[in-house]
Motif scaffolding. Structure first.
Motif, PDB file in Angstrom:
ATOM      1  N   GLY A  84       0.825  -1.140  -0.203  1.00 43.37           N
ATOM      2  CA  GLY A  84       0.038   0.047   0.001  1.00 43.37           C
ATOM      3  C   GLY A  84       0.780   1.488   0.145  1.00 43.37           C
ATOM      4  N   ASP A  85       0.417   2.176   0.841  1.00 43.01           N
ATOM      5  CA  ASP A  85       1.380   3.287   0.976  1.00 43.01           C
ATOM      6  C   ASP A  85       2.429   3.329   2.027  1.00 43.01           C
ATOM      7  OD1 ASP A  85      -0.408   4.545  -0.965  1.00 43.01           O
ATOM      8  OD2 ASP A  85      -1.837   5.448   0.849  1.00 43.01           O
ATOM      9  N   GLU A  86       2.617   2.460   2.415  1.00 42.06           N
ATOM     10  CA  GLU A  86       3.678   2.125   3.580  1.00 42.06           C
ATOM     11  C   GLU A  86       4.990   2.261   2.793  1.00 42.06           C
ATOM     12  OE1 GLU A  86       5.045  -0.776   7.204  1.00 42.06           O
ATOM     13  OE2 GLU A  86       3.467  -1.184   6.142  1.00 42.06           O
ATOM     14  N   LYS A  87       6.117   2.775   3.416  1.00 41.94           N
ATOM     15  CA  LYS A  87       7.319   3.011   2.737  1.00 41.94           C
ATOM     16  C   LYS A  87       8.173   1.747   3.044  1.00 41.94           C
ATOM     17  CE  LYS A  87      11.474   6.020   2.723  1.00 41.94           C
ATOM     18  NZ  LYS A  87      12.307   5.342   1.998  1.00 41.94           N
ATOM     19  N   VAL A  88       8.568   0.827   2.257  1.00 40.95           N
ATOM     20  CA  VAL A  88       9.257  -0.131   2.356  1.00 40.95           C
ATOM     21  C   VAL A  88      10.935  -0.018   2.481  1.00 40.95           C
ATOM     22  CG1 VAL A  88       9.521  -2.625   1.636  1.00 40.95           C
ATOM     23  CG2 VAL A  88       7.325  -1.479   1.329  1.00 40.95           C
ATOM     24  N   GLU A  89      11.437  -0.509   3.299  1.00 45.81           N
ATOM     25  CA  GLU A  89      12.911  -0.551   3.182  1.00 45.81           C
ATOM     26  C   GLU A  89      13.657  -1.963   3.637  1.00 45.81           C
ATOM     27  OE1 GLU A  89      13.874   2.374   6.181  1.00 45.81           O
ATOM     28  OE2 GLU A  89      12.849   4.205   5.203  1.00 45.81           O
ATOM     29  N   VAL A  90      14.626  -2.056   3.299  1.00 50.12           N
ATOM     30  CA  VAL A  90      15.326  -3.223   3.707  1.00 50.12           C
ATOM     31  C   VAL A  90      15.837  -3.336   5.088  1.00 50.12           C
ATOM     32  CG1 VAL A  90      17.554  -4.460   3.259  1.00 50.12           C
ATOM     33  CG2 VAL A  90      16.719  -3.495   1.259  1.00 50.12           C
ATOM     34  N   GLY A  91      15.376  -4.656   5.577  1.00 46.38           N
ATOM     35  CA  GLY A  91      15.450  -4.831   6.971  1.00 46.38           C
ATOM     36  C   GLY A  91      14.230  -4.595   7.785  1.00 46.38           C
ATOM     37  N   MET A  92      13.340  -4.169   7.221  1.00 51.29           N
ATOM     38  CA  MET A  92      11.964  -4.029   7.910  1.00 51.29           C
ATOM     39  C   MET A  92      11.347  -5.453   8.010  1.00 51.29           C
ATOM     40  SD  MET A  92       9.648  -1.151   5.667  1.00 51.29           S
ATOM     41  CE  MET A  92       8.382  -1.462   6.735  1.00 51.29           C
ATOM     42  N   GLN A  93      10.758  -5.654   9.273  1.00 52.42           N
ATOM     43  CA  GLN A  93      10.358  -6.880   9.387  1.00 52.42           C
ATOM     44  C   GLN A  93       8.596  -6.714   9.864  1.00 52.42           C
ATOM     45  OE1 GLN A  93      12.900  -8.137  12.620  1.00 52.42           O
ATOM     46  NE2 GLN A  93      13.946  -9.529  11.443  1.00 52.42           N
ATOM     47  N   PHE A  94       7.955  -7.991   9.315  1.00 52.04           N
ATOM     48  CA  PHE A  94       6.434  -7.893   9.679  1.00 52.04           C
ATOM     49  C   PHE A  94       6.107  -9.354   9.903  1.00 52.04           C
ATOM     50  CE2 PHE A  94       7.041  -7.886   5.341  1.00 52.04           C
ATOM     51  CZ  PHE A  94       6.282  -8.869   4.749  1.00 52.04           C
ATOM     52  N   HIS A  95       5.013  -9.487  10.840  1.00 49.69           N
ATOM     53  CA  HIS A  95       4.389 -11.081  10.758  1.00 49.69           C
ATOM     54  C   HIS A  95       3.362 -11.192   9.573  1.00 49.69           C
ATOM     55  CE1 HIS A  95       6.234 -10.265  14.700  1.00 49.69           C
ATOM     56  NE2 HIS A  95       6.325 -11.679  14.598  1.00 49.69           N
ATOM     57  N   ALA A  96       3.350 -12.499   9.324  1.00 49.62           N
ATOM     58  CA  ALA A  96       2.453 -12.963   8.151  1.00 49.62           C
ATOM     59  C   ALA A  96       1.951 -14.242   8.897  1.00 49.62           C
ATOM     60  CB  ALA A  96       3.113 -13.088   6.842  1.00 49.62           C
ATOM     61  N   GLU A  97       0.871 -14.891   8.078  1.00 48.54           N
ATOM     62  CA  GLU A  97       0.496 -16.081   8.529  1.00 48.54           C
ATOM     63  C   GLU A  97       1.128 -17.253   7.778  1.00 48.54           C
ATOM     64  OE1 GLU A  97      -3.749 -18.373   8.391  1.00 48.54           O
ATOM     65  OE2 GLU A  97      -3.682 -16.523   9.455  1.00 48.54           O
ATOM     66  N   GLY A  98       1.786 -18.093   8.371  1.00 48.86           N
ATOM     67  CA  GLY A  98       2.350 -19.424   7.760  1.00 48.86           C
ATOM     68  C   GLY A  98       1.480 -20.202   7.183  1.00 48.86           C
ATOM     69  N   ASP A  99       1.653 -21.251   6.728  1.00 49.54           N
ATOM     70  CA  ASP A  99       1.166 -22.541   5.905  1.00 49.54           C
ATOM     71  C   ASP A  99       0.258 -23.118   7.133  1.00 49.54           C
ATOM     72  OD1 ASP A  99       1.862 -21.738   3.481  1.00 49.54           O
ATOM     73  OD2 ASP A  99       3.324 -23.288   3.305  1.00 49.54           O
ATOM     74  N   ASP A 100       0.797 -23.287   8.328  1.00 50.11           N
ATOM     75  CA  ASP A 100       0.327 -23.994   9.498  1.00 50.11           C
ATOM     76  C   ASP A 100      -0.571 -23.185  10.347  1.00 50.11           C
ATOM     77  OD1 ASP A 100       2.251 -22.341  10.601  1.00 50.11           O
ATOM     78  OD2 ASP A 100       3.329 -23.784  11.593  1.00 50.11           O
ATOM     79  N   GLY A 101      -0.901 -21.893   9.736  1.00 52.16           N
ATOM     80  CA  GLY A 101      -1.657 -20.730  10.537  1.00 52.16           C
ATOM     81  C   GLY A 101      -1.096 -19.927  11.700  1.00 52.16           C
ATOM     82  N   GLN A 102       0.505 -20.400  11.886  1.00 54.40           N
ATOM     83  CA  GLN A 102       1.060 -19.708  13.057  1.00 54.40           C
ATOM     84  C   GLN A 102       1.771 -18.504  12.237  1.00 54.40           C
ATOM     85  OE1 GLN A 102       1.114 -20.709  16.204  1.00 54.40           O
ATOM     86  NE2 GLN A 102      -0.556 -21.980  15.490  1.00 54.40           N
ATOM     87  N   PRO A 103       1.899 -17.588  13.176  1.00 54.25           N
ATOM     88  CA  PRO A 103       2.648 -16.232  12.774  1.00 54.25           C
ATOM     89  C   PRO A 103       4.011 -16.551  12.342  1.00 54.25           C
ATOM     90  CG  PRO A 103       2.228 -16.189  15.158  1.00 54.25           C
ATOM     91  CD  PRO A 103       1.579 -17.298  14.601  1.00 54.25           C
ATOM     92  N   VAL A 104       4.549 -15.862  11.124  1.00 52.99           N
ATOM     93  CA  VAL A 104       5.761 -16.061  10.630  1.00 52.99           C
ATOM     94  C   VAL A 104       6.533 -14.867  10.509  1.00 52.99           C
ATOM     95  CG1 VAL A 104       7.325 -16.904   8.642  1.00 52.99           C
ATOM     96  CG2 VAL A 104       5.374 -18.099   9.568  1.00 52.99           C
ATOM     97  N   LEU A 105       7.749 -14.569  10.912  1.00 52.22           N
ATOM     98  CA  LEU A 105       8.326 -13.395  10.972  1.00 52.22           C
ATOM     99  C   LEU A 105       8.905 -13.370   9.524  1.00 52.22           C
ATOM    100  CD1 LEU A 105       9.505 -10.733  12.317  1.00 52.22           C
ATOM    101  CD2 LEU A 105      11.596 -11.939  12.768  1.00 52.22           C
ATOM    102  N   ILE A 106       8.755 -12.078   8.599  1.00 47.82           N
ATOM    103  CA  ILE A 106       9.169 -11.980   7.604  1.00 47.82           C
ATOM    104  C   ILE A 106       9.832 -10.729   7.213  1.00 47.82           C
ATOM    105  CG2 ILE A 106       8.339 -11.642   5.131  1.00 47.82           C
ATOM    106  CD1 ILE A 106       7.367 -14.318   5.791  1.00 47.82           C
ATOM    107  N   THR A 107      11.110 -10.784   6.703  1.00 43.02           N
ATOM    108  CA  THR A 107      12.007  -9.773   6.650  1.00 43.02           C
ATOM    109  C   THR A 107      12.105  -9.307   5.362  1.00 43.02           C
ATOM    110  OG1 THR A 107      13.223 -10.622   8.462  1.00 43.02           O
ATOM    111  CG2 THR A 107      14.269  -8.986   7.158  1.00 43.02           C
ATOM    112  N   VAL A 108      12.207  -7.852   4.897  1.00 44.08           N
ATOM    113  CA  VAL A 108      12.474  -7.517   3.622  1.00 44.08           C
ATOM    114  C   VAL A 108      13.896  -7.403   3.305  1.00 44.08           C
ATOM    115  CG1 VAL A 108      12.456  -5.286   2.028  1.00 44.08           C
ATOM    116  CG2 VAL A 108      10.459  -5.907   3.335  1.00 44.08           C
ATOM    117  N   SER A 109      14.402  -8.234   2.382  1.00 46.93           N
ATOM    118  CA  SER A 109      15.637  -8.527   2.299  1.00 46.93           C
ATOM    119  C   SER A 109      16.387  -7.775   1.169  1.00 46.93           C
ATOM    120  CB  SER A 109      16.116  -9.730   2.018  1.00 46.93           C
ATOM    121  OG  SER A 109      15.498 -10.436   1.139  1.00 46.93           O
ATOM    122  N   GLU A 110      15.563  -7.353   0.015  1.00 49.93           N
ATOM    123  CA  GLU A 110      15.954  -6.698  -1.011  1.00 49.93           C
ATOM    124  C   GLU A 110      14.839  -5.778  -1.686  1.00 49.93           C
ATOM    125  OE1 GLU A 110      18.290  -7.822  -5.303  1.00 49.93           O
ATOM    126  OE2 GLU A 110      18.171  -9.194  -4.032  1.00 49.93           O
TER     127      GLU A 110
END
Length: 162
Positions: A84-110
């Motif tokens: 969306g409108d969020e400014k994205v930068e390398v190193g940013m982290q957020f949580h997403a739902e994994g295949d098993d329904g559990q939260p997974v930490l996601i990192t912007v790497s590039e």
């Protein structure tokens, strides 16, 4: 008292990579966990078995005994519009739902133009870890800590309705 399952363990540690770069450290006996409940990485928990208050040791953990090998299959390139409108930068982290329904930490790497590479690997996946550890305290966990599966700082409630 020896470290075993269901004990509340306080350690001080310094964690470095193979080049000697400091990754993390605890200070002033600030790291407390419930032993035998998978609250710390497997290799460190295993190395602490049967240690006692006052023991010190150095430990080298290969990735398989820590955060696992780096898995390129759990990286993905997505369009920056997904943020969306969020400014994205390398190193940013957020949580997403994994295949098993559990939260997974996601990192912007590039970031390459509108292409954003996201990485679901733990930040220390593939890294050999070098610990220096001192066991500061070993005590019996309380019934409440055992029922919740983790330690409550200074006897406080964790705030969860278990």
């Amino acid at each position: 008292m020896n470290i075993s399952a269901d004990k509340a363990i306080t350690i001080n540690y310094t964690l470095k990579d193979n080049e000697g770069k400091l990754i993390d450290e605890s200070k002033d006996s600030s790291f407390i966990y419930l032993h035998g409940h998978h609250n710390i990485i497997p290799g460190l928990e295993s190395a602490l078995n049967d240690k006692t208050k006052g023991d010190t040791f150095d430990l080298v953990l290969e990735p398989k005994d820590a955060y696992g090998e780096y898995n390129p299959a759990i990286t993905q390139v997505i369009n920056s519009s997904a943020f969306g409108d969020e400014k994205v930068e390398v190193g940013m982290q957020f949580h997403a739902e994994g295949d098993d329904g559990q939260p997974v930490l996601i990192t912007v790497s590039e970031i390459n133009g509108d292409d954003v590479t996201i990485d679901g690997n733990p930040p220390l996946a593939g890294v050999t870890l070098n610990y220096s550890v001192e066991v500061m305290d070993v005590r019996d966990a309380t019934e409440e800590e055992l029922s919740h599966g983790h330690i409550h700082a200074h006897g406080e409630s964790c705030g969860h309705n278990h």
